[in-house]
Design an enzyme around this catalytic site. Structure first.
Site, PDB file in Angstrom:
ATOM      1  N   ASN A   1      -5.597  -3.920   4.882  1.00  0.00           N
ATOM      2  CA  ASN A   1      -6.591  -5.249   5.194  1.00  0.00           C
ATOM      3  C   ASN A   1      -6.105  -6.156   5.635  1.00  0.00           C
ATOM      4  O   ASN A   1      -6.523  -7.052   6.803  1.00  0.00           O
ATOM      5  CB  ASN A   1      -7.363  -5.517   3.954  1.00  0.00           C
ATOM      6  CG  ASN A   1      -8.512  -4.261   3.498  1.00  0.00           C
ATOM      7  OD1 ASN A   1      -9.402  -4.225   3.823  1.00  0.00           O
ATOM      8  ND2 ASN A   1      -8.883  -3.937   2.177  1.00  0.00           N
TER       9      ASN A   1
ATOM     10  N   LYS B   1      -3.048  -9.351 -13.646  1.00  0.00           N
ATOM     11  CA  LYS B   1      -3.860  -8.607 -12.749  1.00  0.00           C
ATOM     12  C   LYS B   1      -3.905  -6.564 -13.686  1.00  0.00           C
ATOM     13  O   LYS B   1      -4.103  -6.391 -15.152  1.00  0.00           O
ATOM     14  CB  LYS B   1      -2.549  -7.693 -12.112  1.00  0.00           C
ATOM     15  CG  LYS B   1      -2.484  -7.431 -10.638  1.00  0.00           C
ATOM     16  CD  LYS B   1      -2.780  -8.151  -9.746  1.00  0.00           C
ATOM     17  CE  LYS B   1      -2.660  -7.388  -8.439  1.00  0.00           C
ATOM     18  NZ  LYS B   1      -2.289  -7.944  -7.857  1.00  0.00           N
TER      19      LYS B   1
HETATM   20  N1  LIG Z   1      -5.581  -8.160   0.134  1.00  0.00           N
HETATM   21  C1  LIG Z   1      -4.844  -8.612  -0.427  1.00  0.00           C
HETATM   22  O1  LIG Z   1      -5.131 -10.758  -0.582  1.00  0.00           O
HETATM   23  C2  LIG Z   1      -3.596  -9.470  -0.752  1.00  0.00           C
HETATM   24  C3  LIG Z   1      -2.865  -8.170  -0.333  1.00  0.00           C
HETATM   25  N2  LIG Z   1      -0.864  -8.575  -1.142  1.00  0.00           N
HETATM   26  C4  LIG Z   1      -0.568  -7.020  -0.886  1.00  0.00           C
HETATM   27  O2  LIG Z   1      -0.942  -6.311   0.139  1.00  0.00           O
HETATM   28  C5  LIG Z   1      -0.079  -5.442   0.439  1.00  0.00           C
HETATM   29  C6  LIG Z   1      -1.370  -4.577   1.171  1.00  0.00           C
HETATM   30  O3  LIG Z   1      -2.605  -4.924   1.046  1.00  0.00           O
HETATM   31  P1  LIG Z   1      -3.636  -4.556   1.284  1.00  0.00           P
HETATM   32  O4  LIG Z   1      -3.847  -4.588   3.115  1.00  0.00           O
HETATM   33  O5  LIG Z   1      -5.276  -5.679   0.862  1.00  0.00           O
HETATM   34  O6  LIG Z   1      -4.328  -2.943   1.042  1.00  0.00           O
HETATM   35  P2  LIG Z   1      -5.030  -1.804   1.745  1.00  0.00           P
HETATM   36  O7  LIG Z   1      -4.998  -0.774   0.740  1.00  0.00           O
HETATM   37  O8  LIG Z   1      -6.278  -2.804   2.442  1.00  0.00           O
HETATM   38  O9  LIG Z   1      -3.634  -1.638   2.598  1.00  0.00           O
HETATM   39  C7  LIG Z   1      -2.575  -1.178   2.425  1.00  0.00           C
HETATM   40  C8  LIG Z   1      -2.961   0.410   3.721  1.00  0.00           C
HETATM   41  O10 LIG Z   1      -0.841   0.827   3.159  1.00  0.00           O
HETATM   42  C9  LIG Z   1      -0.854   2.006   2.938  1.00  0.00           C
HETATM   43  N3  LIG Z   1      -0.146   2.627   2.784  1.00  0.00           N
HETATM   44  C10 LIG Z   1       0.010   3.571   1.607  1.00  0.00           C
HETATM   45  N4  LIG Z   1       1.174   3.822   1.571  1.00  0.00           N
HETATM   46  C11 LIG Z   1       1.980   4.046   2.517  1.00  0.00           C
HETATM   47  C12 LIG Z   1       2.987   4.479   2.996  1.00  0.00           C
HETATM   48  N5  LIG Z   1       3.803   4.879   2.397  1.00  0.00           N
HETATM   49  N6  LIG Z   1       3.703   4.518   4.390  1.00  0.00           N
HETATM   50  C13 LIG Z   1       2.669   3.831   4.663  1.00  0.00           C
HETATM   51  N7  LIG Z   1       1.303   3.359   5.002  1.00  0.00           N
HETATM   52  C14 LIG Z   1       0.918   3.209   3.324  1.00  0.00           C
HETATM   53  C15 LIG Z   1      -2.624   2.354   3.312  1.00  0.00           C
HETATM   54  O11 LIG Z   1      -3.052   3.980   4.373  1.00  0.00           O
HETATM   55  C16 LIG Z   1      -3.073   1.343   3.746  1.00  0.00           C
HETATM   56  O12 LIG Z   1      -3.301   1.159   5.034  1.00  0.00           O
HETATM   57  C17 LIG Z   1      -0.523  -4.352  -1.590  1.00  0.00           C
HETATM   58  O13 LIG Z   1       1.329  -4.135  -1.936  1.00  0.00           O
HETATM   59  C18 LIG Z   1      -1.738  -5.906  -1.591  1.00  0.00           C
HETATM   60  O14 LIG Z   1      -0.949  -5.950  -3.028  1.00  0.00           O
HETATM   61  C19 LIG Z   1      -0.995  -9.442  -1.820  1.00  0.00           C
HETATM   62  C20 LIG Z   1      -1.230 -10.379  -1.527  1.00  0.00           C
HETATM   63  C21 LIG Z   1      -3.053 -10.639  -0.959  1.00  0.00           C
HETATM   64  C1  LIG Z   2      -5.574 -10.796  -3.776  1.00  0.00           C
HETATM   65  C2  LIG Z   2      -6.076 -12.178  -4.735  1.00  0.00           C
HETATM   66  C3  LIG Z   2      -7.244 -12.743  -4.507  1.00  0.00           C
HETATM   67  C4  LIG Z   2      -4.647 -11.771  -5.891  1.00  0.00           C
HETATM   68  C5  LIG Z   2      -4.187 -10.744  -6.061  1.00  0.00           C
HETATM   69  O1  LIG Z   2      -3.781 -10.162  -6.771  1.00  0.00           O
HETATM   70  C6  LIG Z   2      -3.063 -11.000  -5.744  1.00  0.00           C
HETATM   71  O2  LIG Z   2      -2.163 -11.920  -4.926  1.00  0.00           O
HETATM   72  O3  LIG Z   2      -2.025  -9.740  -5.552  1.00  0.00           O
END
Ligand SMILES: NC(=O)C1=CN([C@@H]2O[C@H](COP(=O)(O)OP(=O)(O)OC[C@H]3O[C@@H](n4cnc5c(N)ncnc54)[C@H](O)[C@@H]3O)[C@@H](O)[C@H]2O)C=CC1
Ligand SMILES: CC(C)CC(=O)C(=O)O
Length: 364
Positions: free
Chosen positions: A183, A80
């Site tokens: 997202n 990562k």
């Molecule tokens: N995007 C992906 O395909 C993947 C994401 N993840 C994990 O899923 C989680 C979300 O990822 P995404 O949706 O891509 O990120 P993102 O950044 O689009 O969404 C995260 C959301 O959480 C909010 N947030 C942050 N701290 C907060 C808190 N203390 N309380 C409430 N809301 C809070 C942010 O404002 C944001 O809207 C992360 O932990 C990421 O590592 C895991 C695997 C794949």
């Molecule tokens: C967002 C993925 C494509 C890979 C990753 O870093 C994860 O699954 O946390």
């Protein structure tokens, strides 16, 4: 911080510190384990308070990818990157291109993709400098943004957790709390809403909350209040370490199942969930849809093939609960065991053969 002690603790292979004064790039690439293949894992951009915090995050997330990729049956190791900076203010073209050149310098030991704070457009800039990047625009024959696929995998993983917790995988009428509506979770909420679940959401970003309230009739609560809601399932979809000494006593749910990486602050918090009879769907299995999707690009992206594989998340989660009961261990340990055993098996079988072309994953 004693970096080599940290690396020895969980046997990390390599940490790469990347600095480019011109663009302001400060990145840490963590390659945890390449037994199964090149390390694949996303790039997180976050405004870390300290460098130590960034290093901690990189290594925790990198190790999680080793387990995620192994448990998903991918021929990929784990790694990562974290970029230190505010994703809303500090990004520029040169930064991602400089980062792409650092990745290229690793000659395939590390392949990147999106994570919190990075987008398909950022991956396209990295792609200007290296082929060792996935989740780039579909215009390049790629899979694009992994988040919707992560959300789908998470949705079916929540159903598998519901089966374990309630004896029925229907989510109709269930109340689900969702932490972070970014997202992944926006699309997840869409699936949950379509199935008739009632949603309680929170986010530190008001616009994200408003969208979920408007689009899915979700009830909004303050970030600190999400843990204590009367609900059936808690879906953590923001940052890590949110299952901890402060939050566990507040939980009234029967299951924890969401997309966030590294949900357990420490392993003992997984034991605590188990002791309280709360079903926990291990994070690196339920959130593996995105990496399964981007990994498919390495064979020439095929959406149908990738989605079939993502659907196996339901069976993997079910199997983990079976192992957990059979061996009398909490689900997080059962998931670790599943991943570790695969790495061990592949490692052993590889030692019997000479490496040849088939051991090398070809690029698009
Ligand atoms: N995007 C992906 O395909 C993947 C994401 N993840 C994990 O899923 C989680 C979300 O990822 P995404 O949706 O891509 O990120 P993102 O950044 O689009 O969404 C995260 C959301 O959480 C909010 N947030 C942050 N701290 C907060 C808190 N203390 N309380 C409430 N809301 C809070 C942010 O404002 C944001 O809207 C992360 O932990 C990421 O590592 C895991 C695997 C794949
Ligand atoms: C967002 C993925 C494509 C890979 C990753 O870093 C994860 O699954 O946390």
């Amino acid at each position: 911080m004693k970096i080599f002690d940290k690396m020895e603790e969980h046997d990390y292979e390599q940490l790469v510190f990347c600095q480019d004064k011109n663009s302001g790039l400060k990145a840490i690439i963590c390659i945890h384990d390449t037994t199964l293949g090149p390390a694949l894992g996303g790039t997180r951009m976050w405004n870390y308070d300290t460098e130590e915090e960034a290093i901690e995050d990189a290594i925790r997330l990198g190790r999680g990818m080793t387990y995620k990729n192994a448990a998903a049956g991918l021929n990929l190791g784990g790694g990562k990157t974290v970029i230190i900076g505010d994703p809303l203010k500090d990004k520029n073209e040169e930064m991602f291109r400089a980062f792409g050149r650092f990745i290229q310098g690793l000659n395939g030991r590390y392949i990147t993709a999106e994570d919190v704070g990075t987008t398909v457009a950022d991956m396209d800039l990295i792609h200007e400098e290296t082929d060792f990047v996935t989740g780039i625009s579909p215009a390049f024959g790629s899979s694009g943004n992994p988040s919707p696929v992560t959300a789908y995998g998470c949705y079916i993983g929540i159903k598998a957790a519901a089966l374990e917790a309630f004896g029925d995988d229907s989510l109709e009428g269930k109340t689900i709390t969702v932490q972070g509506v970014g997202n992944v979770a926006y699309t997840l909420c869409e699936y949950l809403h379509k199935e008739g679940a009632k949603l309680i959401v929170t986010d530190i970003n008001k616009e994200a909350v408003d969208r979920a309230v408007n689009d899915f009739g979700a009830v909004a609560v303050e970030p600190d209040d999400i843990y204590s809601q009367e609900a059936d399932i808690f879906a953590p979809c923001a940052m890590g370490a949110i299952i901890n000494d402060d939050t566990i006593p507040q939980l009234k749910v029967k299951a924890v199942a969401g997309s966030a990486n590294n949900q357990l602050k420490e392993e003992r918090h997984g034991d605590e969930l188990e002791a309280r009879g709360i079903v926990y769907a291990p994070d690196f299995v339920i959130n593996s849809g995105g990496v399964i999707n981007v990994a498919d690009e390495l064979y020439g992206y095929n959406n149908e093939r990738a989605m079939k594989r993502v659907e196996t998340i339901y069976d993997s989660i079910t199997r983990i609960f079976e192992i957990s009961k059979r061996d009398g261990i909490p689900s997080y340990q059962a998931a670790d065991r599943m991943a570790e055993e695969r790495i061990e098996r592949v490692h052993k079988s590889r030692s019997q053969f000479l490496r040849n072309e088939h051991n090398i994953i070809s690029r698009r």
